[in-house]
Design an enzyme around this catalytic site. Structure first.
Site, PDB file in Angstrom:
ATOM      1  N   GLN A   1       0.875  -1.158   0.000  1.00  0.00           N
ATOM      2  CA  GLN A   1       0.000   0.000   0.000  1.00  0.00           C
ATOM      3  C   GLN A   1       0.914   1.209   0.000  1.00  0.00           C
ATOM      4  O   GLN A   1       1.959   1.208   0.653  1.00  0.00           O
ATOM      5  CB  GLN A   1      -0.926  -0.005   1.219  1.00  0.00           C
ATOM      6  CG  GLN A   1      -1.970  -1.115   1.137  1.00  0.00           C
ATOM      7  CD  GLN A   1      -2.787  -1.245   2.398  1.00  0.00           C
ATOM      8  OE1 GLN A   1      -2.239  -1.410   3.467  1.00  0.00           O
ATOM      9  NE2 GLN A   1      -4.098  -1.188   2.249  1.00  0.00           N
ATOM     10  N   SER A   2       0.524   2.239  -0.733  1.00  0.00           N
ATOM     11  CA  SER A   2       1.434   3.341  -1.046  1.00  0.00           C
ATOM     12  C   SER A   2       1.745   4.298   0.090  1.00  0.00           C
ATOM     13  O   SER A   2       2.763   4.969   0.057  1.00  0.00           O
ATOM     14  CB  SER A   2       0.872   4.164  -2.211  1.00  0.00           C
ATOM     15  OG  SER A   2       0.775   3.362  -3.348  1.00  0.00           O
ATOM     16  N   SER A   3       0.887   4.389   1.078  1.00  0.00           N
ATOM     17  CA  SER A   3       1.104   5.389   2.119  1.00  0.00           C
ATOM     18  C   SER A   3       0.853   4.799   3.499  1.00  0.00           C
ATOM     19  O   SER A   3       0.159   3.796   3.654  1.00  0.00           O
ATOM     20  CB  SER A   3       0.167   6.584   1.905  1.00  0.00           C
ATOM     21  OG  SER A   3      -1.179   6.193   2.159  1.00  0.00           O
TER      22      SER A   3
ATOM     23  N   ARG B   1       0.151  -2.242  -9.253  1.00  0.00           N
ATOM     24  CA  ARG B   1       0.709  -1.976  -7.932  1.00  0.00           C
ATOM     25  C   ARG B   1       2.145  -2.475  -7.831  1.00  0.00           C
ATOM     26  O   ARG B   1       2.874  -2.095  -6.930  1.00  0.00           O
ATOM     27  CB  ARG B   1      -0.128  -2.652  -6.829  1.00  0.00           C
ATOM     28  CG  ARG B   1      -1.577  -2.296  -6.821  1.00  0.00           C
ATOM     29  CD  ARG B   1      -1.840  -0.820  -6.729  1.00  0.00           C
ATOM     30  NE  ARG B   1      -1.330  -0.270  -5.497  1.00  0.00           N
ATOM     31  CZ  ARG B   1      -1.010   1.009  -5.328  1.00  0.00           C
ATOM     32  NH1 ARG B   1      -1.132   1.858  -6.315  1.00  0.00           N
ATOM     33  NH2 ARG B   1      -0.552   1.436  -4.183  1.00  0.00           N
TER      34      ARG B   1
END
Length: 103
Positions: free
Chosen positions: A20-22, A93
């Site tokens: 997950q990016s953050s 992703r």
């Protein structure tokens, strides 16, 4: 077993890439994490005995600014022919910039 997964694939490990990016997503989008971790069980259902979960890139952006050691491990496994399958919820992703995709 799926008709696209051969005995040759099953001899190798299935790699599950979780990201997950953050840090916000890591803390508050728990359903997404559960779904991603659930891919390990799906790999077992498909017949893979060895399943490698790579999750050290949680909270790291794929923009190319931050290092992603998990992606490096995954890329190395694929290039070395160790991966029988790579499971991820969304292929985009895996890499968010052209440099990563071209490798």
């Amino acid at each position: 077993m799926s008709e696209k997964i051969s005995a040759e694939h099953l001899k190798r490990a299935a790699y599950v890439y979780i990201r997950q990016s953050s840090s916000y997503q890591v803390r508050f989008h728990l359903e997404g994490q559960r779904r991603q971790y659930g891919l390990a069980e799906r790999a077992r259902q498909l017949g893979f005995h060895e399943v490698v979960v790579i999750d050290e890139d949680l909270g790291r952006s794929g923009s190319g600014v931050q290092e992603r050691p998990g992606f490096g491990r995954l890329l190395a496994a694929v290039c070395q022919g160790l991966a029988g399958a790579v499971l991820a919820l969304e292929a985009s992703r895996l890499a968010r910039n052209n440099r990563d995709w071209h490798q």
